[in-house]
Design an enzyme around this catalytic site. Structure first.
Site, PDB file in Angstrom:
ATOM      1  N   ASP A  20      80.007  -7.428 -68.828  1.00 24.64           N
ATOM      2  CA  ASP A  20      79.676  -8.327 -67.721  1.00 24.64           C
ATOM      3  C   ASP A  20      78.726  -7.647 -66.736  1.00 24.64           C
ATOM      4  OD1 ASP A  20      79.748 -10.606 -66.239  1.00 24.64           O
ATOM      5  OD2 ASP A  20      81.768 -10.309 -65.444  1.00 24.64           O
ATOM      6  N   ARG A  24      73.519  -9.729 -62.657  1.00 18.47           N
ATOM      7  CA  ARG A  24      73.504  -9.078 -61.335  1.00 18.47           C
ATOM      8  C   ARG A  24      72.702  -7.785 -61.372  1.00 18.47           C
ATOM      9  NH1 ARG A  24      79.781  -9.399 -60.755  1.00 18.47           N
ATOM     10  NH2 ARG A  24      79.498 -10.044 -62.917  1.00 18.47           N
ATOM     11  N   TRP A  25      72.804  -7.061 -62.478  1.00 18.80           N
ATOM     12  CA  TRP A  25      72.004  -5.828 -62.635  1.00 18.80           C
ATOM     13  C   TRP A  25      70.519  -6.172 -62.500  1.00 18.80           C
ATOM     14  CZ3 TRP A  25      68.098  -4.326 -65.914  1.00 18.80           C
ATOM     15  CH2 TRP A  25      67.833  -2.944 -66.001  1.00 18.80           C
ATOM     16  N   ASN A  68      80.234 -20.102 -72.705  1.00 18.44           N
ATOM     17  CA  ASN A  68      78.855 -19.741 -72.318  1.00 18.44           C
ATOM     18  C   ASN A  68      77.828 -20.820 -72.655  1.00 18.44           C
ATOM     19  OD1 ASN A  68      79.263 -16.170 -72.996  1.00 18.44           O
ATOM     20  ND2 ASN A  68      79.357 -17.246 -71.041  1.00 18.44           N
ATOM     21  N   TRP A  69      78.238 -21.842 -73.441  1.00 18.86           N
ATOM     22  CA  TRP A  69      77.292 -22.935 -73.731  1.00 18.86           C
ATOM     23  C   TRP A  69      76.916 -23.696 -72.470  1.00 18.86           C
ATOM     24  CZ3 TRP A  69      74.980 -22.678 -78.217  1.00 18.86           C
ATOM     25  CH2 TRP A  69      75.646 -22.174 -79.336  1.00 18.86           C
TER      26      TRP A  69
HETATM   27  C1  FPP Z   1      77.748 -11.396 -69.179  1.00 20.89           C
HETATM   28  O1  FPP Z   1      76.929 -10.996 -68.118  1.00 20.89           O
HETATM   29  C2  FPP Z   1      77.019 -11.192 -70.413  1.00 20.89           C
HETATM   30  C3  FPP Z   1      76.871 -12.122 -71.396  1.00 20.89           C
HETATM   31  C4  FPP Z   1      77.445 -13.469 -71.353  1.00 20.89           C
HETATM   32  C5  FPP Z   1      76.071 -11.819 -72.581  1.00 20.89           C
HETATM   33  C6  FPP Z   1      76.265 -10.445 -73.146  1.00 20.89           C
HETATM   34  C7  FPP Z   1      75.120 -10.114 -73.999  1.00 20.89           C
HETATM   35  C8  FPP Z   1      74.537  -8.888 -74.115  1.00 20.89           C
HETATM   36  C9  FPP Z   1      75.029  -7.674 -73.480  1.00 20.89           C
HETATM   37  C10 FPP Z   1      73.304  -8.673 -74.906  1.00 20.89           C
HETATM   38  C11 FPP Z   1      73.252  -9.262 -76.235  1.00 20.89           C
HETATM   39  C12 FPP Z   1      74.399  -8.990 -77.141  1.00 20.89           C
HETATM   40  C13 FPP Z   1      74.286  -8.427 -78.343  1.00 20.89           C
HETATM   41  C14 FPP Z   1      75.448  -8.346 -79.247  1.00 20.89           C
HETATM   42  C15 FPP Z   1      73.012  -7.870 -78.822  1.00 20.89           C
HETATM   43  P1  FPP Z   1      76.366 -12.118 -67.131  1.00 20.89           P
HETATM   44  O2  FPP Z   1      75.105 -12.651 -67.690  1.00 20.89           O
HETATM   45  O3  FPP Z   1      77.416 -13.176 -66.909  1.00 20.89           O
HETATM   46  O4  FPP Z   1      76.110 -11.304 -65.834  1.00 20.89           O
HETATM   47  P2  FPP Z   1      76.341 -11.835 -64.322  1.00 20.89           P
HETATM   48  O5  FPP Z   1      77.807 -12.183 -64.211  1.00 20.89           O
HETATM   49  O6  FPP Z   1      75.960 -10.662 -63.499  1.00 20.89           O
HETATM   50  O7  FPP Z   1      75.446 -13.011 -64.131  1.00 20.89           O
END
Ligand code: FPP
Length: 235
Positions: A20, A24-25, A68-69
Protein backbone atom coordinates in the site's frame (compact mmCIF):
# COMPACT_ATOMS: atom_id res chain seq x y z
CA UNK A 1 10.43 -2.13 16.38
CA UNK A 2 11.96 -3.94 19.35
CA UNK A 3 15.68 -4.12 20.14
CA UNK A 4 17.86 -6.42 18.12
CA UNK A 5 18.18 -9.97 19.41
CA UNK A 6 20.96 -11.28 17.17
CA UNK A 7 21.25 -15.03 16.53
CA UNK A 8 17.57 -15.52 17.17
CA UNK A 9 16.24 -14.68 13.75
CA UNK A 10 13.23 -16.83 12.88
CA UNK A 11 12.47 -17.18 9.22
CA UNK A 12 8.76 -17.41 8.40
CA UNK A 13 7.69 -20.13 5.96
CA UNK A 14 5.10 -17.88 4.34
CA UNK A 15 4.98 -14.09 4.33
CA UNK A 16 2.27 -11.87 2.84
CA UNK A 17 2.62 -8.30 1.63
CA UNK A 18 -0.14 -5.73 1.24
CA UNK A 19 1.68 -3.26 -0.97
CA UNK A 20 0.00 0.00 0.00
CA UNK A 21 0.98 3.62 -0.55
CA UNK A 22 2.09 3.77 -4.18
CA UNK A 23 -0.24 6.69 -4.86
CA UNK A 24 0.82 8.69 -1.80
CA UNK A 25 4.50 8.02 -2.52
CA UNK A 26 3.98 9.49 -5.99
CA UNK A 27 1.93 12.50 -4.95
CA UNK A 28 4.54 13.45 -2.31
CA UNK A 29 6.99 13.75 -5.19
CA UNK A 30 4.67 15.48 -7.65
CA UNK A 31 4.57 12.31 -9.77
CA UNK A 32 1.64 10.44 -11.28
CA UNK A 33 -0.03 7.44 -9.62
CA UNK A 34 1.34 5.35 -12.50
CA UNK A 35 4.87 6.37 -11.48
CA UNK A 36 4.06 5.19 -7.97
CA UNK A 37 2.87 1.79 -9.19
CA UNK A 38 5.93 1.48 -11.46
CA UNK A 39 8.20 2.15 -8.48
CA UNK A 40 6.11 -0.28 -6.44
CA UNK A 41 6.85 -3.01 -8.97
CA UNK A 42 10.59 -2.21 -8.63
CA UNK A 43 10.35 -2.59 -4.86
CA UNK A 44 8.57 -5.90 -5.31
CA UNK A 45 11.45 -7.24 -7.40
CA UNK A 46 14.02 -6.64 -4.70
CA UNK A 47 11.76 -7.86 -1.89
CA UNK A 48 11.00 -11.21 -3.58
CA UNK A 49 14.69 -11.78 -4.27
CA UNK A 50 15.57 -10.95 -0.67
CA UNK A 51 12.83 -13.30 0.62
CA UNK A 52 14.26 -16.13 -1.45
CA UNK A 53 17.80 -15.41 -0.26
CA UNK A 54 16.65 -15.57 3.37
CA UNK A 55 15.10 -19.00 2.95
CA UNK A 56 11.42 -17.98 3.03
CA UNK A 57 9.40 -20.73 1.32
CA UNK A 58 6.43 -18.74 0.02
CA UNK A 59 5.53 -15.11 -0.50
CA UNK A 60 1.99 -13.87 -1.21
CA UNK A 61 1.53 -10.47 -2.77
CA UNK A 62 -1.70 -8.46 -2.95
CA UNK A 63 -1.50 -6.92 -6.42
CA UNK A 64 -5.16 -6.22 -7.28
CA UNK A 65 -8.25 -6.81 -5.17
CA UNK A 66 -11.81 -7.51 -6.36
CA UNK A 67 -12.62 -4.09 -4.91
CA UNK A 68 -9.91 -2.32 -6.97
CA UNK A 69 -12.20 -2.39 -10.03
CA UNK A 70 -13.82 0.74 -8.58
CA UNK A 71 -10.66 2.76 -9.42
CA UNK A 72 -10.58 5.01 -12.52
CA UNK A 73 -10.44 3.03 -15.79
CA UNK A 74 -7.11 4.60 -16.76
CA UNK A 75 -5.45 3.43 -13.54
CA UNK A 76 -6.84 -0.10 -13.93
CA UNK A 77 -5.60 -0.20 -17.51
CA UNK A 78 -2.16 0.95 -16.45
CA UNK A 79 -1.98 -1.58 -13.61
CA UNK A 80 -2.79 -4.48 -15.92
CA UNK A 81 -0.27 -3.35 -18.51
CA UNK A 82 2.35 -3.12 -15.73
CA UNK A 83 1.43 -6.56 -14.38
CA UNK A 84 1.52 -8.04 -17.90
CA UNK A 85 4.99 -6.60 -18.51
CA UNK A 86 6.07 -7.83 -15.09
CA UNK A 87 4.87 -11.34 -15.96
CA UNK A 88 6.63 -11.35 -19.33
CA UNK A 89 9.93 -10.07 -17.95
CA UNK A 90 10.37 -10.52 -14.18
CA UNK A 91 8.20 -13.57 -13.60
CA UNK A 92 9.83 -15.22 -16.62
CA UNK A 93 13.20 -14.62 -14.89
CA UNK A 94 11.79 -16.16 -11.70
CA UNK A 95 10.75 -19.26 -13.65
CA UNK A 96 14.22 -19.45 -15.22
CA UNK A 97 16.00 -19.22 -11.87
CA UNK A 98 13.93 -21.90 -10.14
CA UNK A 99 11.20 -19.92 -8.38
CA UNK A 100 7.61 -21.15 -8.69
CA UNK A 101 4.91 -18.71 -9.73
CA UNK A 102 1.19 -19.02 -8.96
CA UNK A 103 -1.81 -16.72 -8.88
CA UNK A 104 -4.77 -16.47 -6.52
CA UNK A 105 -7.98 -14.89 -7.73
CA UNK A 106 -10.53 -14.97 -10.54
CA UNK A 107 -8.24 -14.63 -13.55
CA UNK A 108 -11.08 -15.10 -16.06
CA UNK A 109 -12.06 -11.43 -15.64
CA UNK A 110 -8.60 -10.14 -16.59
CA UNK A 111 -7.54 -8.81 -20.01
CA UNK A 112 -6.70 -11.69 -22.36
CA UNK A 113 -3.08 -10.50 -22.81
CA UNK A 114 -2.60 -10.62 -19.04
CA UNK A 115 -4.17 -14.09 -18.83
CA UNK A 116 -1.86 -15.38 -21.57
CA UNK A 117 1.29 -13.95 -19.98
CA UNK A 118 0.29 -15.41 -16.61
CA UNK A 119 -0.40 -18.86 -18.01
CA UNK A 120 3.02 -18.93 -19.69
CA UNK A 121 4.99 -18.23 -16.51
CA UNK A 122 2.89 -20.49 -14.33
CA UNK A 123 3.43 -23.37 -16.78
CA UNK A 124 7.14 -22.58 -17.19
CA UNK A 125 7.77 -22.62 -13.43
CA UNK A 126 5.71 -25.72 -12.59
CA UNK A 127 8.54 -28.19 -12.02
CA UNK A 128 10.66 -25.75 -9.98
CA UNK A 129 11.38 -26.11 -6.28
CA UNK A 130 12.41 -22.58 -5.28
CA UNK A 131 10.38 -19.98 -3.41
CA UNK A 132 6.67 -19.92 -4.30
CA UNK A 133 5.64 -16.48 -5.51
CA UNK A 134 1.86 -16.24 -5.16
CA UNK A 135 0.31 -13.14 -6.71
CA UNK A 136 -3.21 -12.28 -5.59
CA UNK A 137 -4.91 -10.75 -8.61
CA UNK A 138 -8.62 -9.94 -8.79
CA UNK A 139 -8.54 -11.54 -5.37
CA UNK A 140 -10.87 -11.27 -2.40
CA UNK A 141 -10.73 -13.53 0.61
CA UNK A 142 -14.49 -13.67 1.23
CA UNK A 143 -15.07 -14.50 -2.45
CA UNK A 144 -12.40 -17.23 -2.19
CA UNK A 145 -14.09 -18.82 0.84
CA UNK A 146 -17.56 -18.69 -0.77
CA UNK A 147 -16.13 -20.27 -3.92
CA UNK A 148 -14.51 -23.03 -1.84
CA UNK A 149 -17.78 -23.79 -0.04
CA UNK A 150 -19.71 -23.89 -3.34
CA UNK A 151 -17.14 -26.26 -4.84
CA UNK A 152 -17.65 -28.58 -1.87
CA UNK A 153 -21.45 -28.36 -2.04
CA UNK A 154 -21.41 -29.14 -5.77
CA UNK A 155 -19.64 -32.41 -5.00
CA UNK A 156 -22.71 -33.46 -2.99
CA UNK A 157 -21.14 -33.11 0.47
CA UNK A 158 -23.62 -31.63 2.97
CA UNK A 159 -21.34 -30.83 5.89
CA UNK A 160 -18.00 -29.07 5.53
CA UNK A 161 -14.94 -29.20 7.75
CA UNK A 162 -11.84 -27.00 7.89
CA UNK A 163 -9.66 -29.31 5.83
CA UNK A 164 -12.21 -29.41 2.98
CA UNK A 165 -12.29 -25.63 2.82
CA UNK A 166 -8.51 -25.43 3.08
CA UNK A 167 -8.17 -27.83 0.13
CA UNK A 168 -10.43 -25.69 -2.05
CA UNK A 169 -8.68 -22.36 -1.48
CA UNK A 170 -6.37 -20.94 -4.14
CA UNK A 171 -3.55 -21.46 -1.66
CA UNK A 172 -4.16 -25.20 -1.13
CA UNK A 173 -0.82 -26.82 -0.36
CA UNK A 174 0.88 -23.62 0.86
CA UNK A 175 1.73 -23.24 4.56
CA UNK A 176 -0.47 -20.80 6.51
CA UNK A 177 0.70 -17.19 6.52
CA UNK A 178 3.13 -16.69 9.40
CA UNK A 179 3.19 -12.95 8.97
CA UNK A 180 1.30 -10.32 7.02
CA UNK A 181 3.00 -6.99 6.39
CA UNK A 182 1.16 -3.85 5.29
CA UNK A 183 2.95 -0.69 4.28
CA UNK A 184 1.77 2.95 4.32
CA UNK A 185 0.53 3.18 7.92
CA UNK A 186 -2.93 1.69 7.24
CA UNK A 187 -3.80 -0.98 9.78
CA UNK A 188 -6.25 -3.38 8.20
CA UNK A 189 -6.31 -6.56 6.12
CA UNK A 190 -8.71 -5.34 3.39
CA UNK A 191 -10.02 -8.81 2.45
CA UNK A 192 -6.53 -10.30 2.08
CA UNK A 193 -6.21 -14.01 2.93
CA UNK A 194 -8.41 -13.90 6.02
CA UNK A 195 -8.51 -17.69 6.38
CA UNK A 196 -4.78 -18.12 5.77
CA UNK A 197 -3.90 -15.35 8.27
CA UNK A 198 -5.96 -16.74 11.18
CA UNK A 199 -2.78 -16.99 13.30
CA UNK A 200 -0.51 -14.61 11.39
CA UNK A 201 1.59 -12.00 13.07
CA UNK A 202 0.49 -8.62 11.70
CA UNK A 203 3.15 -6.01 11.05
CA UNK A 204 2.20 -2.51 9.97
CA UNK A 205 4.91 -0.16 8.82
CA UNK A 206 4.62 3.52 8.06
CA UNK A 207 6.74 3.72 4.94
CA UNK A 208 5.08 3.62 1.53
CA UNK A 209 5.48 0.47 -0.54
CA UNK A 210 7.90 1.95 -3.14
CA UNK A 211 10.32 2.66 -0.26
CA UNK A 212 10.21 -0.96 0.94
CA UNK A 213 13.63 -2.55 0.44
CA UNK A 214 15.86 -5.35 1.65
CA UNK A 215 16.71 -3.51 4.88
CA UNK A 216 12.99 -3.08 5.61
CA UNK A 217 12.51 -6.82 5.16
CA UNK A 218 15.26 -7.48 7.68
CA UNK A 219 13.57 -5.16 10.20
CA UNK A 220 10.33 -7.09 9.65
CA UNK A 221 12.10 -10.42 10.21
CA UNK A 222 13.59 -9.12 13.42
CA UNK A 223 10.21 -7.91 14.65
CA UNK A 224 8.65 -11.25 13.70
CA UNK A 225 11.42 -13.12 15.53
CA UNK A 226 10.64 -11.18 18.69
CA UNK A 227 6.94 -12.02 18.63
CA UNK A 228 5.72 -14.68 21.03
CA UNK A 229 3.49 -17.01 18.99
CA UNK A 230 1.27 -19.15 21.20
CA UNK A 231 -1.52 -20.22 18.82
CA UNK A 232 -4.05 -19.98 21.61
CA UNK A 233 -1.92 -22.00 24.02
CA UNK A 234 0.20 -20.90 26.97
CA UNK A 235 3.95 -20.98 27.50
C1 FPP B 1 -2.05 0.07 -3.33
O1 FPP B 1 -1.49 1.35 -3.28
C2 FPP B 1 -1.48 -0.63 -4.46
C3 FPP B 1 -2.20 -1.29 -5.41
C4 FPP B 1 -3.66 -1.41 -5.40
C5 FPP B 1 -1.53 -1.92 -6.54
C6 FPP B 1 -0.26 -2.64 -6.21
C7 FPP B 1 0.53 -2.81 -7.43
C8 FPP B 1 1.89 -2.74 -7.52
C9 FPP B 1 2.79 -2.57 -6.39
C10 FPP B 1 2.60 -2.80 -8.82
C11 FPP B 1 2.20 -3.84 -9.75
C12 FPP B 1 2.14 -5.23 -9.23
C13 FPP B 1 2.82 -6.25 -9.74
C14 FPP B 1 2.58 -7.63 -9.27
C15 FPP B 1 3.83 -6.06 -10.79
P1 FPP B 1 -2.44 2.60 -3.60
O2 FPP B 1 -2.45 2.83 -5.06
O3 FPP B 1 -3.82 2.35 -3.03
O4 FPP B 1 -1.72 3.75 -2.85
P2 FPP B 1 -2.45 4.97 -2.07
O5 FPP B 1 -3.29 4.35 -0.99
O6 FPP B 1 -1.30 5.75 -1.54
O7 FPP B 1 -3.25 5.72 -3.08
Amino acid sequence: MKDKKENMLKIPSHIGFIMDGNGRWASQRGLSRSDGHRQGAEALKSVVKACSQRGIKAVSIYAFSCENWSRPQAEIKFLFSLITQFAKKELKKYADCGYRVMFSGDLSQLPKTTQNAIKKVVDASKGNDGIMVNIALNYGSRQEIVKAVNTILQSGIREVDEQMIEDCLYTAGLPPLDVVVRSSGEKRLSNFMLWQSAYSELIFIDKYWPDFDEATLDEILLEYSNRDRRFGGIK
